[in-house]
Design a protein around this motif. Sequence first.
Motif, PDB file in Angstrom:
ATOM      1  N   ALA A  48       0.712  -1.213   0.017  1.00 58.63           N
ATOM      2  CA  ALA A  48       0.119   0.035  -0.018  1.00 58.63           C
ATOM      3  C   ALA A  48       0.828   1.459   0.273  1.00 58.63           C
ATOM      4  N   ALA A  49       1.798   1.325   0.658  1.00 49.55           N
ATOM      5  CA  ALA A  49       2.868   2.453   0.744  1.00 49.55           C
ATOM      6  C   ALA A  49       3.466   2.739  -0.443  1.00 49.55           C
ATOM      7  N   SER A  50       3.658   1.560  -1.286  1.00 45.96           N
ATOM      8  CA  SER A  50       4.383   1.854  -2.657  1.00 45.96           C
ATOM      9  C   SER A  50       3.430   2.403  -3.885  1.00 45.96           C
ATOM     10  N   ILE A  51       2.101   2.222  -3.614  1.00 49.45           N
ATOM     11  CA  ILE A  51       1.297   2.890  -4.631  1.00 49.45           C
ATOM     12  C   ILE A  51       1.281   4.413  -4.743  1.00 49.45           C
ATOM     13  N   PRO A  52       1.351   5.465  -3.811  1.00 49.33           N
ATOM     14  CA  PRO A  52       1.985   6.609  -4.282  1.00 49.33           C
ATOM     15  C   PRO A  52       2.970   7.251  -4.923  1.00 49.33           C
ATOM     16  N   GLN A  76       9.868   6.051   1.894  1.00 53.55           N
ATOM     17  CA  GLN A  76       9.000   5.160   1.162  1.00 53.55           C
ATOM     18  C   GLN A  76      10.057   4.398  -0.043  1.00 53.55           C
ATOM     19  N   ILE A  77      10.801   5.150  -0.542  1.00 54.95           N
ATOM     20  CA  ILE A  77      11.692   4.162  -1.380  1.00 54.95           C
ATOM     21  C   ILE A  77      12.442   2.933  -0.879  1.00 54.95           C
ATOM     22  N   ALA A  78      12.705   3.480   0.285  1.00 52.95           N
ATOM     23  CA  ALA A  78      13.809   2.639   1.181  1.00 52.95           C
ATOM     24  C   ALA A  78      12.814   1.370   1.530  1.00 52.95           C
ATOM     25  N   LEU A  79      11.859   2.008   2.042  1.00 52.61           N
ATOM     26  CA  LEU A  79      10.583   0.707   2.593  1.00 52.61           C
ATOM     27  C   LEU A  79      10.106  -0.247   1.511  1.00 52.61           C
ATOM     28  N   VAL A  80      10.010   0.486   0.454  1.00 57.88           N
ATOM     29  CA  VAL A  80       9.471  -0.445  -0.795  1.00 57.88           C
ATOM     30  C   VAL A  80      10.771  -1.381  -1.184  1.00 57.88           C
ATOM     31  N   GLY A  81      11.821  -0.923  -1.227  1.00 59.82           N
ATOM     32  CA  GLY A  81      13.149  -1.788  -1.282  1.00 59.82           C
ATOM     33  C   GLY A  81      13.139  -3.041  -0.260  1.00 59.82           C
ATOM     34  N   ALA A  82      13.009  -2.548   0.928  1.00 63.15           N
ATOM     35  CA  ALA A  82      12.956  -3.508   1.694  1.00 63.15           C
ATOM     36  C   ALA A  82      11.740  -4.725   1.473  1.00 63.15           C
ATOM     37  N   GLY A  83      10.794  -4.023   1.350  1.00 61.86           N
ATOM     38  CA  GLY A  83       9.678  -5.011   0.923  1.00 61.86           C
ATOM     39  C   GLY A  83       9.826  -6.071  -0.291  1.00 61.86           C
ATOM     40  N   ILE A  85      12.708  -6.830  -1.236  1.00 61.26           N
ATOM     41  CA  ILE A  85      13.782  -7.762  -0.836  1.00 61.26           C
ATOM     42  C   ILE A  85      13.179  -8.873   0.279  1.00 61.26           C
ATOM     43  N   PHE A  86      12.196  -8.514   0.802  1.00 58.67           N
ATOM     44  CA  PHE A  86      11.489  -9.521   1.545  1.00 58.67           C
ATOM     45  C   PHE A  86      10.681 -10.433   0.971  1.00 58.67           C
ATOM     46  N   ILE A  87       9.943  -9.801   0.092  1.00 62.75           N
ATOM     47  CA  ILE A  87       9.052 -10.752  -0.912  1.00 62.75           C
ATOM     48  C   ILE A  87       9.760 -11.685  -1.713  1.00 62.75           C
ATOM     49  N   SER A  88      10.861 -11.355  -2.224  1.00 65.63           N
ATOM     50  CA  SER A  88      11.953 -11.906  -3.181  1.00 65.63           C
ATOM     51  C   SER A  88      12.357 -13.306  -2.266  1.00 65.63           C
ATOM     52  N   TYR A  89      12.835 -12.741  -0.916  1.00 67.01           N
ATOM     53  CA  TYR A  89      13.352 -13.861  -0.262  1.00 67.01           C
ATOM     54  C   TYR A  89      12.238 -14.917   0.153  1.00 67.01           C
ATOM     55  N   LYS A  90      11.215 -14.512   0.462  1.00 64.28           N
ATOM     56  CA  LYS A  90      10.078 -15.554   0.964  1.00 64.28           C
ATOM     57  C   LYS A  90       9.896 -16.170  -0.263  1.00 64.28           C
ATOM     58  N   THR A  91       9.782 -15.688  -1.532  1.00 66.74           N
ATOM     59  CA  THR A  91       9.360 -16.515  -2.820  1.00 66.74           C
ATOM     60  C   THR A  91      10.473 -17.507  -2.960  1.00 66.74           C
ATOM     61  N   ILE A  92      11.497 -17.222  -2.929  1.00 65.70           N
ATOM     62  CA  ILE A  92      12.712 -18.112  -3.040  1.00 65.70           C
ATOM     63  C   ILE A  92      12.921 -19.263  -2.227  1.00 65.70           C
TER      64      ILE A  92
END
Length: 96
Positions: A48-52, A76-83, A85-92
């Motif tokens: 949600a934070a990455s939409i705007p 926000q850019i840093a949080l989106v980047g962290a998100g 990374i987290f989603i990529s790690y979880k998917t892998i």
Amino acid sequence: MNLFGYNLTINAISVTLVLICVLALLAMHKVKGKKTSIEDFFVSGFAAASIPTGCTLIYCAYDPSKISLLSDVTMQIALVGAGVIFISYKTIRERI
């Protein structure tokens, strides 16, 4: 940015969308009887934070004079980047 006579920043819009998304997630899980984990809040909040920020980046690609809108979105850019990374790690991790 002026919206309905209010001066809104990307930060305010991001926080509002995070609150709406998290409350909607909580309500939907309550109705469906699902357990809600902190991971659910984390992923939906970052999304949600990455939409705007994403909309602003796309807008600035077409109108570079509006790049000044991005001066307040470093967090926000840093949080989106962290998100991401987290989603990529979880998917892998789930695919291995």
